[in-house]
Design a protein around this motif. Structure first.
Motif, PDB file in Angstrom:
ATOM      1  N   ILE A 118     -19.346  25.311 -44.272  1.00 28.82           N
ATOM      2  CA  ILE A 118     -18.936  25.221 -45.670  1.00 28.82           C
ATOM      3  C   ILE A 118     -17.772  24.249 -45.772  1.00 28.82           C
ATOM      4  O   ILE A 118     -16.703  24.481 -45.189  1.00 28.82           O
ATOM      5  CB  ILE A 118     -18.520  26.595 -46.234  1.00 28.82           C
ATOM      6  N   ALA A 119     -17.985  23.167 -46.477  1.00 26.33           N
ATOM      7  CA  ALA A 119     -16.923  22.175 -46.709  1.00 26.33           C
ATOM      8  C   ALA A 119     -16.488  22.254 -48.160  1.00 26.33           C
ATOM      9  O   ALA A 119     -17.324  22.325 -49.071  1.00 26.33           O
ATOM     10  CB  ALA A 119     -17.420  20.771 -46.382  1.00 26.33           C
ATOM     11  N   ILE A 120     -15.175  22.254 -48.375  1.00 26.13           N
ATOM     12  CA  ILE A 120     -14.605  22.360 -49.719  1.00 26.13           C
ATOM     13  C   ILE A 120     -13.701  21.156 -49.949  1.00 26.13           C
ATOM     14  O   ILE A 120     -12.848  20.841 -49.112  1.00 26.13           O
ATOM     15  CB  ILE A 120     -13.796  23.655 -49.878  1.00 26.13           C
ATOM     16  N   ALA A 121     -13.889  20.479 -51.077  1.00 16.79           N
ATOM     17  CA  ALA A 121     -13.070  19.301 -51.393  1.00 16.79           C
ATOM     18  C   ALA A 121     -12.757  19.274 -52.878  1.00 16.79           C
ATOM     19  O   ALA A 121     -13.604  19.606 -53.712  1.00 16.79           O
ATOM     20  CB  ALA A 121     -13.800  18.021 -50.986  1.00 16.79           C
ATOM     21  N   GLY A 122     -11.536  18.883 -53.203  1.00 16.67           N
ATOM     22  CA  GLY A 122     -11.110  18.808 -54.598  1.00 16.67           C
ATOM     23  C   GLY A 122     -10.825  17.375 -55.002  1.00 16.67           C
ATOM     24  O   GLY A 122     -10.308  16.577 -54.201  1.00 16.67           O
ATOM     25  N   ASP A 123     -11.150  17.027 -56.231  1.00 16.91           N
ATOM     26  CA  ASP A 123     -10.812  15.694 -56.739  1.00 16.91           C
ATOM     27  C   ASP A 123      -9.313  15.452 -56.626  1.00 16.91           C
ATOM     28  O   ASP A 123      -8.495  16.384 -56.637  1.00 16.91           O
ATOM     29  CB  ASP A 123     -11.255  15.560 -58.201  1.00 16.91           C
ATOM     30  N   ASN A 124      -8.943  14.184 -56.549  1.00 17.75           N
ATOM     31  CA  ASN A 124      -7.552  13.823 -56.267  1.00 17.75           C
ATOM     32  C   ASN A 124      -6.557  14.373 -57.285  1.00 17.75           C
ATOM     33  O   ASN A 124      -5.397  14.615 -56.956  1.00 17.75           O
ATOM     34  CB  ASN A 124      -7.422  12.299 -56.203  1.00 17.75           C
ATOM     35  N   ASP A 125      -6.999  14.572 -58.527  1.00 20.11           N
ATOM     36  CA  ASP A 125      -6.073  15.025 -59.567  1.00 20.11           C
ATOM     37  C   ASP A 125      -5.467  16.395 -59.292  1.00 20.11           C
ATOM     38  O   ASP A 125      -4.428  16.732 -59.876  1.00 20.11           O
ATOM     39  CB  ASP A 125      -6.788  15.080 -60.924  1.00 20.11           C
ATOM     40  N   PHE A 126      -6.072  17.195 -58.447  1.00 22.06           N
ATOM     41  CA  PHE A 126      -5.529  18.523 -58.177  1.00 22.06           C
ATOM     42  C   PHE A 126      -4.244  18.463 -57.365  1.00 22.06           C
ATOM     43  O   PHE A 126      -3.487  19.432 -57.318  1.00 22.06           O
ATOM     44  CB  PHE A 126      -6.561  19.378 -57.440  1.00 22.06           C
ATOM     45  N   TYR A 127      -4.000  17.318 -56.714  1.00 24.08           N
ATOM     46  CA  TYR A 127      -2.832  17.167 -55.853  1.00 24.08           C
ATOM     47  C   TYR A 127      -2.074  15.891 -56.221  1.00 24.08           C
ATOM     48  O   TYR A 127      -2.670  14.884 -56.595  1.00 24.08           O
ATOM     49  CB  TYR A 127      -3.260  17.104 -54.381  1.00 24.08           C
ATOM     50  N   SER A 128      -0.766  15.948 -56.106  1.00 20.78           N
ATOM     51  CA  SER A 128       0.047  14.775 -56.412  1.00 20.78           C
ATOM     52  C   SER A 128      -0.350  13.596 -55.526  1.00 20.78           C
ATOM     53  O   SER A 128      -0.502  13.741 -54.312  1.00 20.78           O
ATOM     54  CB  SER A 128       1.524  15.095 -56.194  1.00 20.78           C
TER      55      SER A 128
END
Length: 491
Positions: A118-128
């Motif tokens: 299971i790979a989880i990735a968030g778009d860049n906007d979630f982090y500074s």
């Protein structure tokens, strides 16, 4: 084949604190930025082993061994895990528990036979992205942000990352729970084809429960609701519906409580989206201060001053609902006369709000539209005043002085309708609602003017996100999400 499900982030533009009570509602906007969960049956991991990876972070791999019997499911963390992730563990444990109740031990065992990656990735906007911009020698602009690779590595551990307040944990949990429900065939493959299917509602209910359990409290749930359903007017569920399950050691069966047929899930989701030719703009604000525990202090004040606080909350709720009604009215005006609406936006997009009605020779239809936009501006400013008053009475910085100065400057920019500090407030972020005229060749775009103002403020960094018109979580295809396949291939 992989199961891929994404869920969006959120911005609560009206209803901060009030959404904690079922008597009040809030306007929650679904953001274009999303969390993605990719589940793949994979040889080499080990039978009945689940490996969860978050490739954007350092030391962010967690392995679990699952044992399935007719009576129960056990999920054990591997001893060599370098850290714990309570959110991931509870999402796995409770979703597999639920699946076990629905599909049975034999079917669940068949899903786990190969082992799961299971790979989880968030778009860049979630982090500074300040560090990435500095490393690339780029200014803090939307154009620069678009040059950063998708799902960029943060270079830090999960515990050290600077979040931007877009609801990353709620989006992650909703994405992960929904993907697991699909992959284990606990809900139909068509569950996310429509907005109000039983499968989507079930995923929402389970994600709400897991998110509350991981946080150790039953929150308002607007962030999970936005991740599941998209933009809407949100009214919370009765917290009592999941209180029997809120112990880590609870052995109560999940199915009857979590089921969408359980009438105690009495949340309301009313359709909503921002008016045409407008854009929500978001900024990460680094004011150099830690946001205190605002909610606890506001609720303590509310308890100590019940009559005063009730009067303020009732008045604020009326303003919030008026803003929602006004924004909906603008959408109706566009539907009734798109030509006049487009022309009105073109005109007032070149003016400050004080000038929107200054020209009496404009056509009556356009003046009516401009008047309604002005009402939206006035209402958003009224909400800010009332939120500041609440903060003053409760002794907490709901709209800190730094934010007040920045927002006052922003709402005076030509073409800006209004703005505020999202959710519970504090130092971390601001939102603006900005006009987007069709033709910006003559006077420029309001969005560009906002960028120029933010560029002069050292603490402010824009986010790429806008409103998502997709209705919450959805099934994706790995090859069609830009950069996702590369991101999850990182080790």
């Amino acid at each position: 084949m992989s199961t891929v499900v994404s869920a969006p982030g959120k911005v609560l533009i009206a209803g901060g604190y009030l959404v904690l009570e079922p008597a009040y509602s809030g306007i929650v906007i679904s953001a274009s930025s999303r969390f993605y969960t990719v589940i793949t049956d994979k040889d080499g991991i080990g039978a009945f082993t689940i490996q969860v990876r978050s490739p954007q972070f350092v030391d962010a791999t967690w392995k679990y061994t699952v044992s399935v019997s007719e009576a129960r499911v056990d999920v054990q963390e591997h001893a060599d895990n370098t850290s714990k992730n309570k959110f991931v563990y509870l999402a796995l444990k409770k979703t597999l528990d639920f699946s076990h109740e629905v599909v049975g031990a034999s079917s669940l065992s068949a899903t786990l036979t190969q082992g799961l990656d299971i790979a989880i990735a968030g778009d860049n906007d979630f982090y500074s992205q300040r560090a990435n911009l500095e490393a690339l020698g780029l200014p803090r602009t939307l154009e620069s942000l678009d040059k950063i690779e998708p799902f960029a590595a943060t270079g830090v551990t999960l515990g050290d990352v600077h979040k931007t307040g877009m609801g990353s944990s709620a989006s992650l949990i909703t994405s992960l729970v929904s993907a697991l429900l699909l992959h284990t065939k606990t809900i139909p493959a068509t569950s996310f084809d429509e907005v109000h299917t039983d499968g989507r509602r079930l995923a929402h209910n389970l994600a709400q429960y897991v998110h509350c359990l991981a946080q150790g409290k039953v929150g308002s749930g607007f962030d999970v609701s936005a991740a599941a359903f998209g933009s809407h007017i949100y009214t919370r569920f009765n917290p009592d519906v999941i209180r029997p399950l809120m112990s880590d050691n609870s052995n109560i069966a999940l199915q009857d409580i979590i089921s969408p047929s359980n009438g105690d899930w009495n949340y309301r989701v009313e359709p909503f989206q921002l008016p045409p030719l407008t854009r929500i703009m978001l900024a990460d604000v680094d004011a150099g201060s830690d946001t205190p525990s605002l909610v606890g202090k506001v609720l303590a004040w509310r308890k100590s001053e019940p009559e005063h606080s009730r009067a303020l909350w009732t008045a604020l709720d009326q303003t919030n609902q008026s803003l929602a009604k006004t924004l909906r009215k603008l959408s109706d005006m566009h539907a009734e006369n798109s030509g006049a609406y487009t022309s009105a936006v073109q005109y007032i997009g070149t003016l400050e709000t004080s000038q929107w009605l200054a020209n009496p020779t404009r056509p009556a239809a356009e003046r009516a539209i401009a008047q309604t936009f002005l009402e939206a501006h006035d209402l958003s400013e009224s909400i800010r005043r009332q939120m500041r008053e609440m903060g003053k009475l409760a002794g907490v910085p709901i709209e800190p002085e730094q934010q007040t100065q920045l927002l006052d400057q922003c709402v005076n920019i030509t073409g800006v309708i209004g703005g505020g500090v999202p959710g519970a407030g504090g130092f971390d972020a601001i939102w603006l609602l900005v006009l987007e005229p069709v033709d910006t060749t003559t006077d420029g775009a309001p969005v560009a003017r906002v960028e120029e103002t933010w560029a002069r403020a050292e603490a402010v960094s824009p986010l790429l996100a806008s409103e998502s018109l997709a209705k919450g979580c959805r099934v994706e295809f790995l090859d069609t999400v830009k950069g996702l396949k590369t991101a999850i291939s990182r080790t």
